[in-house]
Design a protein around this motif. Structure first.
Motif, PDB file in Angstrom:
ATOM      1  N   ALA A  74      11.779 -28.275   6.182  1.00 47.74           N
ATOM      2  CA  ALA A  74      10.731 -28.716   5.259  1.00 47.74           C
ATOM      3  C   ALA A  74       9.855 -29.783   5.910  1.00 47.74           C
ATOM      4  O   ALA A  74       8.632 -29.799   5.713  1.00 47.74           O
ATOM      5  CB  ALA A  74      11.365 -29.254   3.979  1.00 47.74           C
ATOM      6  N   GLU A  75      10.476 -30.664   6.697  1.00 47.92           N
ATOM      7  CA  GLU A  75       9.713 -31.733   7.343  1.00 47.92           C
ATOM      8  C   GLU A  75       8.668 -31.176   8.303  1.00 47.92           C
ATOM      9  O   GLU A  75       7.509 -31.616   8.317  1.00 47.92           O
ATOM     10  CB  GLU A  75      10.663 -32.674   8.104  1.00 47.92           C
ATOM     11  CG  GLU A  75      11.579 -33.507   7.214  1.00 47.92           C
ATOM     12  CD  GLU A  75      12.814 -32.747   6.758  1.00 47.92           C
ATOM     13  OE1 GLU A  75      12.950 -31.552   7.130  1.00 47.92           O
ATOM     14  OE2 GLU A  75      13.638 -33.333   6.036  1.00 47.92           O
ATOM     15  N   ARG A  76       9.061 -30.176   9.104  1.00 51.37           N
ATOM     16  CA  ARG A  76       8.116 -29.635  10.085  1.00 51.37           C
ATOM     17  C   ARG A  76       7.069 -28.735   9.432  1.00 51.37           C
ATOM     18  O   ARG A  76       5.930 -28.663   9.914  1.00 51.37           O
ATOM     19  CB  ARG A  76       8.863 -28.894  11.200  1.00 51.37           C
ATOM     20  CG  ARG A  76       9.516 -29.835  12.202  1.00 51.37           C
ATOM     21  CD  ARG A  76       9.894 -29.098  13.484  1.00 51.37           C
ATOM     22  NE  ARG A  76      11.059 -28.258  13.298  1.00 51.37           N
ATOM     23  CZ  ARG A  76      12.316 -28.646  13.546  1.00 51.37           C
ATOM     24  NH1 ARG A  76      12.542 -29.873  13.982  1.00 51.37           N
ATOM     25  NH2 ARG A  76      13.311 -27.820  13.364  1.00 51.37           N
ATOM     26  N   ILE A  77       7.464 -28.036   8.362  1.00 53.97           N
ATOM     27  CA  ILE A  77       6.472 -27.243   7.626  1.00 53.97           C
ATOM     28  C   ILE A  77       5.367 -28.165   7.106  1.00 53.97           C
ATOM     29  O   ILE A  77       4.185 -27.823   7.127  1.00 53.97           O
ATOM     30  CB  ILE A  77       7.130 -26.486   6.448  1.00 53.97           C
ATOM     31  CG1 ILE A  77       8.021 -25.349   6.961  1.00 53.97           C
ATOM     32  CG2 ILE A  77       6.077 -25.950   5.473  1.00 53.97           C
ATOM     33  CD1 ILE A  77       7.286 -24.152   7.504  1.00 53.97           C
ATOM     34  N   TRP A  78       5.745 -29.353   6.645  1.00 48.64           N
ATOM     35  CA  TRP A  78       4.778 -30.298   6.102  1.00 48.64           C
ATOM     36  C   TRP A  78       3.952 -30.976   7.195  1.00 48.64           C
ATOM     37  O   TRP A  78       2.733 -31.082   7.101  1.00 48.64           O
ATOM     38  CB  TRP A  78       5.491 -31.356   5.272  1.00 48.64           C
ATOM     39  CG  TRP A  78       4.654 -32.549   4.930  1.00 48.64           C
ATOM     40  CD1 TRP A  78       4.806 -33.833   5.375  1.00 48.64           C
ATOM     41  CD2 TRP A  78       3.517 -32.584   4.060  1.00 48.64           C
ATOM     42  NE1 TRP A  78       3.846 -34.646   4.854  1.00 48.64           N
ATOM     43  CE2 TRP A  78       3.033 -33.910   4.039  1.00 48.64           C
ATOM     44  CE3 TRP A  78       2.850 -31.610   3.304  1.00 48.64           C
ATOM     45  CZ2 TRP A  78       1.928 -34.285   3.292  1.00 48.64           C
ATOM     46  CZ3 TRP A  78       1.739 -31.984   2.556  1.00 48.64           C
ATOM     47  CH2 TRP A  78       1.299 -33.307   2.551  1.00 48.64           C
ATOM     48  N   SER A  79       4.638 -31.422   8.251  1.00 52.43           N
ATOM     49  CA  SER A  79       3.957 -32.246   9.255  1.00 52.43           C
ATOM     50  C   SER A  79       3.239 -31.448  10.334  1.00 52.43           C
ATOM     51  O   SER A  79       2.179 -31.863  10.821  1.00 52.43           O
ATOM     52  CB  SER A  79       4.957 -33.204   9.915  1.00 52.43           C
ATOM     53  OG  SER A  79       5.969 -32.477  10.612  1.00 52.43           O
TER      54      SER A  79
END
Length: 274
Positions: free
Chosen positions: A243-248
């Motif tokens: 989720a973190e990399r999808i967002w960032s």
């Protein structure tokens, strides 16, 4: 890294109409034990078809055209779901994989009480249980999901939308499955009730250790609750990451488009043309 629970390889589903429609195309993904995997994408992209196909719940004209689905049971046994016959599959569902269907009011029987519908799960899958044991188990389930055992005599129409959805979660949780598939479980609920349901799903996941496949078109919601997110477009998984990399740092242009389609609370105000 967590151990795998469900491995999906080159999974495809078509609707046998004229002309044929390829609803799911060569999907490969892995669900890990104890995680929440979010599945996001616009309406009609194949999210629900994929979820139904993994459990062999599809009806004609839908046809699984290729691929494999392997369940890695906690006992150490690998179960090829494609090779289970109808009776084996009936026993497998709810016991190993359960589902919270979209639209709780439509999923519940309107002329049967909540208690009797929950008891049916135990009567079918745990036939050795006595009637008293079934009632005790139902009361415990309703307390776990904060509905209250006293509501077991209620009919679905006597409950609010949020309470009906909690009943569906109780039904899915009844046999302590290892994987719970949730198809738009907070659709049509107001924001406060939605928040309560999401908080409870997270708490139950931590308490009982099951894996969640959470399906929704609401990407910001998945960014908040998911460990990893798979983005679907036109039947294909175009991106799968934390989720973190999808967002960032989303890699796929479609993912970036989805992220940009939601309004932000900060930033410059736009100009409305009249």
């Amino acid at each position: 890294m967590r151990d795998p629970l469900l491995t999906v390889r080159d999974f495809s589903v078509a609707y046998d109409v004229d002309p044929p429609v390829q609803a799911v195309k060569d999907v490969t993904l892995e669900l890990r034990r104890g995680e929440i995997l979010g599945l996001a994408g616009e309406s009609g992209c194949g999210k629900t078809t994929l979820a139904y196909g993994l459990q062999r719940l599809l009806k004609a004209p839908a046809v699984i055209t290729s691929g494999s689905v392997v369940f890695h049971d906690a006992s150490g046994e690998d179960v090829d779901i494609d090779r289970l016959d109808a009776e084996q599959m009936r026993r497998f569902r709810w016991d190993k994989i359960s589902m919270v269907f979209q639209g709780a009011m439509n999923a519940l029987n309107p002329v049967a009480t909540i208690g009797s519908q929950l008891e049916d799960v135990f009567e079918v899958h745990r036939p050795s249980m006595s009637r008293a044991q079934r009632r005790e188990a139902v009361a415990e389930l309703l307390e776990i999901v904060r509905v209250g055992a006293q509501r077991r005599r209620s009919f679905p129409h006597e409950l609010s939308g949020g309470t009906r959805q909690r009943v569906m979660i109780a039904m899915a949780l009844a046999l302590r499955p290892q994987l719970m598939v949730m198809d738009e479980p907070t659709t049509a609920l107001d924001v406060l009730v939605q928040r309560e349901i999401l908080r409870q799903i997270s708490e139950l996941r931590h308490e009982f250790g099951f894996t969640v496949l959470f399906i929704t078109h609401d990407l910001p919601l998945l960014l908040e609750i998911s460990d990893r997110i798979a983005i679907m477009r036109a039947g294909e998984v175009v991106e799968l990451d934390t989720a973190e990399r999808i967002w960032s740092s989303p890699r796929d242009e479609y993912t970036r488009t989805l992220l940009s389609s939601f309004p932000r609370l900060t930033g410059e105000r736009g100009v409305v043309l009249r």
